[in-house]
Scaffold this motif. Structure first.
Motif, PDB file in Angstrom:
ATOM      1  N   GLY A 102       0.792  -1.225   0.000  1.00 32.04           N
ATOM      2  CA  GLY A 102       0.000   0.000   0.000  1.00 32.04           C
ATOM      3  C   GLY A 102       0.822   1.271   0.000  1.00 32.04           C
ATOM      4  N   THR A 103       2.146   1.152  -0.020  1.00 31.51           N
ATOM      5  CA  THR A 103       3.001   2.338  -0.103  1.00 31.51           C
ATOM      6  C   THR A 103       3.970   2.186  -1.269  1.00 31.51           C
ATOM      7  N   ARG A 104       4.331   3.300  -1.840  1.00 26.96           N
ATOM      8  CA  ARG A 104       5.341   3.365  -2.884  1.00 26.96           C
ATOM      9  C   ARG A 104       6.136   4.643  -2.653  1.00 26.96           C
ATOM     10  N   SER A 105       7.134   4.886  -3.468  1.00 26.63           N
ATOM     11  CA  SER A 105       7.943   6.090  -3.307  1.00 26.63           C
ATOM     12  C   SER A 105       8.128   6.788  -4.639  1.00 26.63           C
ATOM     13  N   THR A 106       8.469   8.055  -4.562  1.00 28.40           N
ATOM     14  CA  THR A 106       8.840   8.814  -5.754  1.00 28.40           C
ATOM     15  C   THR A 106      10.054   9.663  -5.422  1.00 28.40           C
ATOM     16  N   SER A 107      10.981   9.739  -6.354  1.00 25.70           N
ATOM     17  CA  SER A 107      12.207  10.492  -6.095  1.00 25.70           C
ATOM     18  C   SER A 107      11.921  11.987  -6.090  1.00 25.70           C
ATOM     19  N   VAL A 108      12.543  12.680  -5.157  1.00 22.84           N
ATOM     20  CA  VAL A 108      12.418  14.133  -5.085  1.00 22.84           C
ATOM     21  C   VAL A 108      13.776  14.813  -5.265  1.00 22.84           C
ATOM     22  N   LYS A 109      14.866  14.058  -5.146  1.00 20.56           N
ATOM     23  CA  LYS A 109      16.202  14.626  -5.322  1.00 20.56           C
ATOM     24  C   LYS A 109      17.176  13.496  -5.626  1.00 20.56           C
ATOM     25  N   ILE A 110      17.986  13.680  -6.650  1.00 17.33           N
ATOM     26  CA  ILE A 110      19.011  12.701  -6.994  1.00 17.33           C
ATOM     27  C   ILE A 110      20.303  13.451  -7.295  1.00 17.33           C
ATOM     28  N   GLY A 111      21.398  12.990  -6.722  1.00 13.61           N
ATOM     29  CA  GLY A 111      22.720  13.541  -7.014  1.00 13.61           C
ATOM     30  C   GLY A 111      23.610  12.449  -7.551  1.00 13.61           C
ATOM     31  N   ILE A 112      24.280  12.710  -8.667  1.00 13.76           N
ATOM     32  CA  ILE A 112      25.101  11.697  -9.323  1.00 13.76           C
ATOM     33  C   ILE A 112      26.517  12.228  -9.526  1.00 13.76           C
ATOM     34  N   ASP A 113      27.494  11.405  -9.211  1.00 18.28           N
ATOM     35  CA  ASP A 113      28.904  11.714  -9.470  1.00 18.28           C
ATOM     36  C   ASP A 113      29.447  10.645 -10.405  1.00 18.28           C
ATOM     37  N   ILE A 114      29.960  11.061 -11.560  1.00 17.56           N
ATOM     38  CA  ILE A 114      30.557  10.135 -12.525  1.00 17.56           C
ATOM     39  C   ILE A 114      32.071  10.218 -12.372  1.00 17.56           C
ATOM     40  N   HIS A 115      32.696   9.064 -12.127  1.00 19.44           N
ATOM     41  CA  HIS A 115      34.126   9.018 -11.858  1.00 19.44           C
ATOM     42  C   HIS A 115      34.964   8.609 -13.057  1.00 19.44           C
ATOM     43  N   ARG A 116      34.412   7.793 -13.925  1.00 23.71           N
ATOM     44  CA  ARG A 116      35.143   7.372 -15.123  1.00 23.71           C
ATOM     45  C   ARG A 116      34.150   6.993 -16.199  1.00 23.71           C
ATOM     46  N   ALA A 117      34.593   7.071 -17.426  1.00 19.54           N
ATOM     47  CA  ALA A 117      33.717   6.787 -18.562  1.00 19.54           C
ATOM     48  C   ALA A 117      33.450   5.287 -18.675  1.00 19.54           C
ATOM     49  N   VAL A 118      32.207   4.966 -18.988  1.00 19.97           N
ATOM     50  CA  VAL A 118      31.855   3.607 -19.387  1.00 19.97           C
ATOM     51  C   VAL A 118      31.955   3.591 -20.910  1.00 19.97           C
ATOM     52  N   ARG A 119      32.592   2.593 -21.448  1.00 14.86           N
ATOM     53  CA  ARG A 119      32.740   2.458 -22.903  1.00 14.86           C
ATOM     54  C   ARG A 119      31.983   1.214 -23.364  1.00 14.86           C
ATOM     55  N   GLY A 120      31.826   1.093 -24.645  1.00 12.38           N
ATOM     56  CA  GLY A 120      31.111  -0.052 -25.192  1.00 12.38           C
ATOM     57  C   GLY A 120      31.765  -1.382 -24.857  1.00 12.38           C
ATOM     58  N   ASP A 121      33.078  -1.362 -24.597  1.00 23.98           N
ATOM     59  CA  ASP A 121      33.800  -2.596 -24.284  1.00 23.98           C
ATOM     60  C   ASP A 121      34.209  -2.685 -22.810  1.00 23.98           C
ATOM     61  N   THR A 122      33.564  -1.896 -21.944  1.00 21.32           N
ATOM     62  CA  THR A 122      33.925  -1.899 -20.517  1.00 21.32           C
ATOM     63  C   THR A 122      33.729  -3.271 -19.889  1.00 21.32           C
ATOM     64  N   GLY A 123      32.751  -4.006 -20.335  1.00 20.64           N
ATOM     65  CA  GLY A 123      32.489  -5.319 -19.754  1.00 20.64           C
ATOM     66  C   GLY A 123      31.344  -5.256 -18.758  1.00 20.64           C
ATOM     67  N   LYS A 124      31.201  -6.307 -18.006  1.00 17.95           N
ATOM     68  CA  LYS A 124      30.085  -6.444 -17.080  1.00 17.95           C
ATOM     69  C   LYS A 124      30.159  -5.398 -15.970  1.00 17.95           C
ATOM     70  N   LEU A 125      29.006  -4.800 -15.685  1.00 19.52           N
ATOM     71  CA  LEU A 125      28.878  -3.816 -14.614  1.00 19.52           C
ATOM     72  C   LEU A 125      27.871  -4.290 -13.590  1.00 19.52           C
ATOM     73  N   ARG A 126      28.085  -3.857 -12.356  1.00 13.58           N
ATOM     74  CA  ARG A 126      27.133  -4.097 -11.263  1.00 13.58           C
ATOM     75  C   ARG A 126      26.672  -2.750 -10.735  1.00 13.58           C
ATOM     76  N   CYS A 127      25.383  -2.611 -10.561  1.00  9.57           N
ATOM     77  CA  CYS A 127      24.847  -1.394  -9.961  1.00  9.57           C
ATOM     78  C   CYS A 127      24.179  -1.815  -8.653  1.00  9.57           C
ATOM     79  N   GLU A 128      24.795  -1.427  -7.541  1.00 16.50           N
ATOM     80  CA  GLU A 128      24.360  -1.847  -6.212  1.00 16.50           C
ATOM     81  C   GLU A 128      23.676  -0.689  -5.506  1.00 16.50           C
ATOM     82  N   GLY A 129      22.446  -0.899  -5.083  1.00 13.18           N
ATOM     83  CA  GLY A 129      21.696   0.126  -4.370  1.00 13.18           C
ATOM     84  C   GLY A 129      21.445  -0.279  -2.931  1.00 13.18           C
ATOM     85  N   THR A 130      21.513   0.692  -2.012  1.00 21.15           N
ATOM     86  CA  THR A 130      21.299   0.443  -0.590  1.00 21.15           C
ATOM     87  C   THR A 130      20.391   1.522  -0.021  1.00 21.15           C
ATOM     88  N   ALA A 131      19.330   1.104   0.652  1.00 17.13           N
ATOM     89  CA  ALA A 131      18.461   2.044   1.363  1.00 17.13           C
ATOM     90  C   ALA A 131      19.177   2.483   2.625  1.00 17.13           C
TER      91      ALA A 131
END
Length: 167
Positions: A102-131
């Motif tokens: 009965g509850t859901r969420s909606t984003s109100v603010k997101i901040g992103i820092d990019i440290h290095r470029a992802v390229r077409g041949d970068t390989g497998k990536l993992r995106c890990e999220g933590t509440a």
């Protein structure tokens, strides 16, 4: 004059969102677990980007996949919007794992820092999220986009969410 490069193609297929027995009565973690187990369809945009839900826990999610050269910008890197979409997906899903039926969420603010470029041949990536915090009216989360083989940090993000009562 250089020879023309061969064309490549990619086909994505998805169906309309499937109805769950009672999505508003289900917890967020139940919905994500059902997706991981194949009982519910995945989110179409992640499939289009070449990612899938790989792990679901209490306040933790992991998406895995590879960027392809179909996502390249004119400079030869993958568009930053690709990374932003993956990070936002992990942020929101991590919060979702902690939400009651009965509850859901909606984003109100997101901040992103990019440290290095992802390229077409970068390989497998993992995106890990933590509440970080999930309360009755607000939530926060953090996510990291990491090279699966090299462990390099490509990007990180933090977010704030409003908790919505759907009943």
């Amino acid at each position: 004059m250089t020879a023309p490069r061969p064309l490549r193609s990619r086909t994505d297929a998805w169906g309309p969102p499937a109805a769950t027995p009672d999505p508003l009565g289900m917890t967020g973690r139940e919905i994500l677990q059902g997706t991981l187990e194949g009982r519910f369809p995945g989110v179409p945009i992640l499939g289009a980007l070449g990612f899938r839900l790989a792990e679901v826990g209490d306040g933790i999610v992991v998406f895995e996949g590879e960027a392809g050269d179909q996502l390249l910008d004119p400079a030869g890197g993958v568009y930053g919007g690709f990374m932003a979409t993956l990070l936002e997906s992990a942020l929101g899903a991590a919060v979702l794992t902690r939400l009651a039926g009965g509850t859901r969420s909606t984003s109100v603010k997101i901040g992103i820092d990019i440290h290095r470029a992802v390229r077409g041949d970068t390989g497998k990536l993992r995106c890990e999220g933590t509440a970080i915090h999930v309360g009755p009216t607000t939530a926060s989360a953090e996510a990291r986009l990491i090279g699966a083989e090299d462990g390099d940090l490509y990007a990180q993000a933090t977010s704030m969410y409003a908790i919505l009562r759907m009943l």
